[in-house]
Structures are given as C-alpha cells and as structure tokens.
Design a protein around this motif. Structure first.
Motif, mmCIF file in Angstrom:
data_model
loop_
_atom_site.group_PDB
_atom_site.id
_atom_site.type_symbol
_atom_site.label_atom_id
_atom_site.label_comp_id
_atom_site.label_asym_id
_atom_site.label_seq_id
_atom_site.Cartn_x
_atom_site.Cartn_y
_atom_site.Cartn_z
ATOM 1 N N MET A 1 0.842 -1.194 0.000
ATOM 2 C CA MET A 1 0.000 0.000 0.000
ATOM 3 C C MET A 1 0.880 1.248 0.000
ATOM 4 N N LEU A 2 0.617 2.124 -0.968
ATOM 5 C CA LEU A 2 1.388 3.350 -1.061
ATOM 6 C C LEU A 2 1.031 4.299 0.069
ATOM 7 N N GLY A 3 2.042 4.897 0.661
ATOM 8 C CA GLY A 3 1.805 5.971 1.601
ATOM 9 C C GLY A 3 1.854 7.294 0.858
ATOM 10 N N ARG A 4 2.241 8.341 1.533
ATOM 11 C CA ARG A 4 2.398 9.626 0.854
ATOM 12 C C ARG A 4 3.638 9.559 -0.021
ATOM 13 N N THR A 5 3.448 9.857 -1.276
ATOM 14 C CA THR A 5 4.549 9.773 -2.226
ATOM 15 C C THR A 5 4.285 10.706 -3.401
ATOM 16 N N ILE A 6 5.190 10.701 -4.364
ATOM 17 C CA ILE A 6 4.983 11.471 -5.591
ATOM 18 C C ILE A 6 4.245 10.609 -6.607
ATOM 19 N N PHE A 7 3.260 11.206 -7.244
ATOM 20 C CA PHE A 7 2.582 10.582 -8.374
ATOM 21 C C PHE A 7 2.908 11.422 -9.606
ATOM 22 N N ILE A 8 3.429 10.756 -10.642
ATOM 23 C CA ILE A 8 3.781 11.443 -11.878
ATOM 24 C C ILE A 8 2.646 11.260 -12.878
ATOM 25 N N ASP A 9 2.106 12.371 -13.333
ATOM 26 C CA ASP A 9 1.000 12.338 -14.304
ATOM 27 C C ASP A 9 1.502 12.943 -15.614
ATOM 28 N N PRO A 10 2.076 12.115 -16.496
ATOM 29 C CA PRO A 10 2.722 12.661 -17.701
ATOM 30 C C PRO A 10 1.788 13.426 -18.610
ATOM 31 N N GLY A 11 0.512 13.107 -18.586
ATOM 32 C CA GLY A 11 -0.440 13.805 -19.443
ATOM 33 C C GLY A 11 -0.633 15.260 -19.061
ATOM 34 N N ARG A 12 -0.192 15.636 -17.860
ATOM 35 C CA ARG A 12 -0.346 17.009 -17.391
ATOM 36 C C ARG A 12 0.928 17.831 -17.530
ATOM 37 N N CYS A 13 2.057 17.204 -17.844
ATOM 38 C CA CYS A 13 3.318 17.934 -17.900
ATOM 39 C C CYS A 13 3.356 18.830 -19.144
ATOM 40 N N ILE A 14 3.685 20.109 -18.926
ATOM 41 C CA ILE A 14 3.767 21.061 -20.043
ATOM 42 C C ILE A 14 5.217 21.473 -20.297
ATOM 43 N N GLY A 15 6.158 20.830 -19.635
ATOM 44 C CA GLY A 15 7.567 21.107 -19.892
ATOM 45 C C GLY A 15 8.019 22.488 -19.467
ATOM 46 N N CYS A 16 7.390 23.064 -18.453
ATOM 47 C CA CYS A 16 7.700 24.451 -18.073
ATOM 48 C C CYS A 16 8.995 24.578 -17.277
ATOM 49 N N GLN A 17 9.513 23.475 -16.760
ATOM 50 C CA GLN A 17 10.775 23.453 -16.011
ATOM 51 C C GLN A 17 10.658 24.073 -14.627
ATOM 52 N N ALA A 18 9.451 24.366 -14.146
ATOM 53 C CA ALA A 18 9.303 24.920 -12.793
ATOM 54 C C ALA A 18 9.857 23.941 -11.756
ATOM 55 N N CYS A 19 9.632 22.655 -11.959
ATOM 56 C CA CYS A 19 10.126 21.637 -11.019
ATOM 57 C C CYS A 19 11.652 21.623 -10.985
ATOM 58 N N VAL A 20 12.264 21.802 -12.154
ATOM 59 C CA VAL A 20 13.726 21.802 -12.235
ATOM 60 C C VAL A 20 14.289 23.002 -11.475
ATOM 61 N N SER A 21 13.669 24.157 -11.690
ATOM 62 C CA SER A 21 14.136 25.367 -11.010
ATOM 63 C C SER A 21 13.944 25.261 -9.508
ATOM 64 N N ALA A 22 12.800 24.744 -9.083
ATOM 65 C CA ALA A 22 12.529 24.634 -7.651
ATOM 66 C C ALA A 22 13.506 23.678 -6.984
ATOM 67 N N CYS A 23 13.811 22.600 -7.645
ATOM 68 C CA CYS A 23 14.758 21.628 -7.098
ATOM 69 C C CYS A 23 16.146 22.256 -6.981
ATOM 70 N N ARG A 24 16.512 23.037 -7.962
ATOM 71 C CA ARG A 24 17.820 23.678 -7.956
ATOM 72 C C ARG A 24 17.959 24.664 -6.799
ATOM 73 N N GLU A 25 16.855 25.263 -6.386
ATOM 74 C CA GLU A 25 16.891 26.266 -5.327
ATOM 75 C C GLU A 25 16.925 25.656 -3.932
ATOM 76 N N CYS A 26 16.782 24.340 -3.852
ATOM 77 C CA CYS A 26 16.789 23.695 -2.545
ATOM 78 C C CYS A 26 18.213 23.768 -1.957
ATOM 79 N N ASP A 27 18.309 24.192 -0.722
ATOM 80 C CA ASP A 27 19.620 24.369 -0.091
ATOM 81 C C ASP A 27 20.438 23.077 -0.058
ATOM 82 N N SER A 28 19.779 21.952 0.154
ATOM 83 C CA SER A 28 20.520 20.706 0.303
ATOM 84 C C SER A 28 21.140 20.233 -1.004
ATOM 85 N N HIS A 29 20.707 20.799 -2.136
ATOM 86 C CA HIS A 29 21.254 20.375 -3.430
ATOM 87 C C HIS A 29 22.346 21.304 -3.933
ATOM 88 N N ARG A 30 22.627 22.325 -3.187
ATOM 89 C CA ARG A 30 23.741 23.216 -3.503
ATOM 90 C C ARG A 30 23.656 23.774 -4.930
#
Length: 205
Positions: A1-30
């Motif tokens: 049984m899945l707990g809280r996790t990420i669900f990827i819905d490819p039909g909704r992705c518009i390639g805007c790169q917001a996720c990439v930018s947000a990940c880059r801004e995370c302090d732990s990823h330097r």
C-alpha cells in the motif's frame, strides 16, 4: 500500500521546467537540480516527462545494492537517499544500476547526487519542492486516495517493465483507469561498467 509519495501524471506535464528550477533552489542540493525533464519524442511532439528517483522497492534500490562503499541509505519508510558524501567514492556503479537513469556523478567532487524525495521536507509532512511548484499537477504529492479524490477515474502503477524484468517502485505513475499492466520502461543499454565499455559498445566480445 502506497503511503504519501509522488505521483507522476505525464499527461499534465507542459515542460515548463518549474520543477527543475525549484529543485535547484533547494539548499541541500547546492544549486543543482536532482530532477530533469525528458522529451521522449522531441521534434515530433511537445510531450515532456519529469524524471525523479522512483525509490525502487523490488528489487530494493539497485543503486544501493551495487554501491561498494555502502554510501546509499534506505530509510525505514522506503526513501532511497542520495549518497553519503563521507562514503561515496564516485565509482558510478549506481548510475549503471539504476533502470530509470536517475543518479548523476559530480565528477569534480567524485560524488553521486540524486533526488531524495526532499527528505528534509517530506519527513515533516511537507511536499517535495517539485510538487509544490508544479502548475498543472503533473507532480502530485499525497496518498493515492487523495489523488483519486481529486482526479476521479485515474489509476496508478508502481510496476515498470524493462524487457522481462519488472521493477516495483515507491513513486507511482498515473495511468488510465483499469490499467493493470506494468508501465513500459523501455530497454536501457548498459554502455559501460566502472568506466569500461561493455561488449557491443567498444569492448572486445
């Protein structure tokens, strides 16, 4: 049984790169992004697909299993952490073992880096940075019940087929309702092991 996790819905992705930018801004990823977008049919369609660590459950984290330095920790709740910088030797075994092509090697630091589900956030009940900023919900963080309450009729799959091998994961893919077969994972060619080419890729047969 899945707990809280990420669900990827490819039909909704518009390639805007917001996720990439947000990940880059995370302090732990330097300043480096641990998520990237794939464009599976670039030049013919605008289709895009976010790629995050799938936190493999069966077989349990192939990246961790092949690590000779035991640098990749798997937490009790199934999250596969990025390599411990005090142990990682940058050998890239994890890169070759991952069926999804997620871990990357920082050659200068000789260190593996990858998505760790924003464990500094998710261990406190917060959503990962990528899911927080996704404007279309292509990256959804929650339970499958919460997802299906918001999107009636969708189903999810945590099984991916690579040829005859099926990998079960802790991160799920949104699929059409009643889709019970493993999601095609494609065929990844093993190009090199420990920096040496494999047969068919320059090595002697």
């Amino acid at each position: 049984m899945l707990g809280r996790t990420i669900f990827i819905d490819p039909g909704r992705c518009i390639g805007c790169q917001a996720c990439v930018s947000a990940c880059r801004e995370c302090d732990s990823h330097r300043g480096k992004s641990m998520i990237h977008l794939d464009y599976p049919d670039e030049g013919h369609t605008v289709a895009s697909l976010p790629t995050v660590c799938m936190h493999c459950e069966d077989p349990v984290a192939p990246c961790a299993e092949v690590c000779p330095a035991e640098a990749i920790l798997i937490t009790a709740d199934g999250v596969v952490q990025e390599a411990d910088p005090t142990r990682c030797i940058g050998c890239a075994n994890c890169v070759n073992a991952c069926p999804f092509g997620v871990p990357k090697i920082d050659l200068e630091a000789k260190l593996q880096m990858k998505c760790n589900l924003c464990y500094d956030r998710t261990s406190y009940g917060l959503a990962p940075m990528c899911a927080t900023v996704c404007p279309t919900g292509a990256l959804f963080y929650g339970t499958v019940e919460e997802l299906q309450a918001e999107r009636p009729g969708v189903d999810v799959s945590t099984m991916f087929a690579f040829g005859d091998t099926v990998v079960s994961t802790g991160v799920a893919m949104v699929v059409p309702g009643e889709h019970r077969a493993p999601v095609p994972g494609g065929m990844l060619n093993l190009i090199e092991v420990n920096g040496r080419p494999t047969p068919g890729n320059g090595a002697r047969a």
